[in-house]
Design an enzyme around this catalytic site. Structure first.
Site, PDB file in Angstrom:
ATOM      1  N   CYS A  86       0.835  -1.216   0.000  1.00  0.00           N
ATOM      2  CA  CYS A  86       0.000   0.000   0.000  1.00  0.00           C
ATOM      3  C   CYS A  86       0.863   1.256   0.000  1.00  0.00           C
ATOM      4  O   CYS A  86       0.515   2.260  -0.630  1.00  0.00           O
ATOM      5  CB  CYS A  86      -0.888   0.035   1.239  1.00  0.00           C
ATOM      6  SG  CYS A  86      -1.997  -1.342   1.379  1.00  0.00           S
TER       7      CYS A  86
HETATM    8  C1  BEZ Z   1       0.533  -4.682   1.888  1.00  0.00           C
HETATM    9  O1  BEZ Z   1       0.046  -3.589   1.554  1.00  0.00           O
HETATM   10  O2  BEZ Z   1       1.727  -4.901   1.744  1.00  0.00           O
HETATM   11  C2  BEZ Z   1      -0.349  -5.752   2.502  1.00  0.00           C
HETATM   12  C3  BEZ Z   1      -1.474  -5.413   3.226  1.00  0.00           C
HETATM   13  C4  BEZ Z   1      -2.238  -6.415   3.799  1.00  0.00           C
HETATM   14  C5  BEZ Z   1      -1.920  -7.739   3.622  1.00  0.00           C
HETATM   15  C6  BEZ Z   1      -0.790  -8.074   2.843  1.00  0.00           C
HETATM   16  C7  BEZ Z   1      -0.011  -7.064   2.288  1.00  0.00           C
END
Ligand code: BEZ
Length: 225
Positions: free
Chosen positions: A52
């Protein structure tokens, strides 16, 4: 506002449901926020997560490209405003880009339920309380508040910002010229005359019509678009 069990089925052509929410740019009424612009509403599973962070940095970097196309950006993550504020600083540190568009604070998943942004069943994709994470949804909403495209990605897969821009370009080009866009189209490539236009009419409307099949007619658009 919808609950977990009342998530509406949103389809292409549905009116984007309205909601009120707190965001990093102050409280909003979503329909007022849309106004007469295009809007891209995109969700994130959680603040301070790696994928994200890269996505928000990239959307912030590309914000001028979206603005050029009359598109407002609005993110959503299932955390509080305080958490978002700290995360925005981190995103600037990591990517060099300042997130200057609103991020909705959707700790209770109210907007996520309203927009069906939750996994069907993925027991690995839950927060510390066991509540399902929001997925990576992207809603493309036009100035009439109609949902024109929906993308859904799993938490493990970061989105493709070039594809998001490409979809906006395709939708806006199609609306303006009554054309459709072929596989892997990017602006400047040939477009397809909309099936509803008869070939005789197409020849009057477009500068050059290349008839491959009666149902597949390419044309080119002026560069300035
Ligand atoms: C991420 O944004 O890296 C992420 C968020 C939730 C679960 C897995 C990855």
């Amino acid at each position: 506002m919808a609950t977990e069990v009342e998530q509406p089925r949103l389809r292409l052509g549905s009116i984007a449901p309205n909601f009120k929410a707190e965001t990093t740019k102050g409280p909003i009424d979503f329909h007022e926020f849309i106004g007469d612009s295009w809007v891209i509403l995109f969700s994130h599973p959680e603040d301070y997560t790696p994928v994200c962070t890269t996505e928000l940095g990239e959307m912030a970097r590309l914000a001028p490209e979206f603005a050029k196309r009359g598109v407002k950006l609005i993110g959503l993550s299932a955390n509080t405003l305080d958490s978002h504020e700290g995360w925005i600083k981190d995103i600037k540190d990591v990517t060099g880009s300042l997130v200057d568009f609103p991020i909705i604070a959707d700790k209770e998943r109210k907007v996520a339920y309203l927009y069906d942004m939750i996994d069907y069943q993925d027991t690995t994709n839950v927060d510390e309380k066991g509540i399902a994470f929001t997925i990576r949804s992207v809603f493309f909403i036009d100035p009439k508040k109609v949902i024109r495209t929906i993308l859904s990605y799993p938490a493990s897969t970061g989105r493709n910002s070039a594809e998001i821009l490409r979809i906006i370009d395709s939708l806006q080009t199609g609306d303006k010229h009554k054309v459709t866009t072929p596989i892997n189209w990017v602006p400047g490539d040939k477009v397809i005359v909309h099936p509803s236009i008869k070939t005789d009419d197409a020849k009057k409307i477009f500068p050059n019509v290349e008839i491959v099949k009666p149902y597949l007619r390419f044309t080119t658009l002026p560069e300035v678009d």
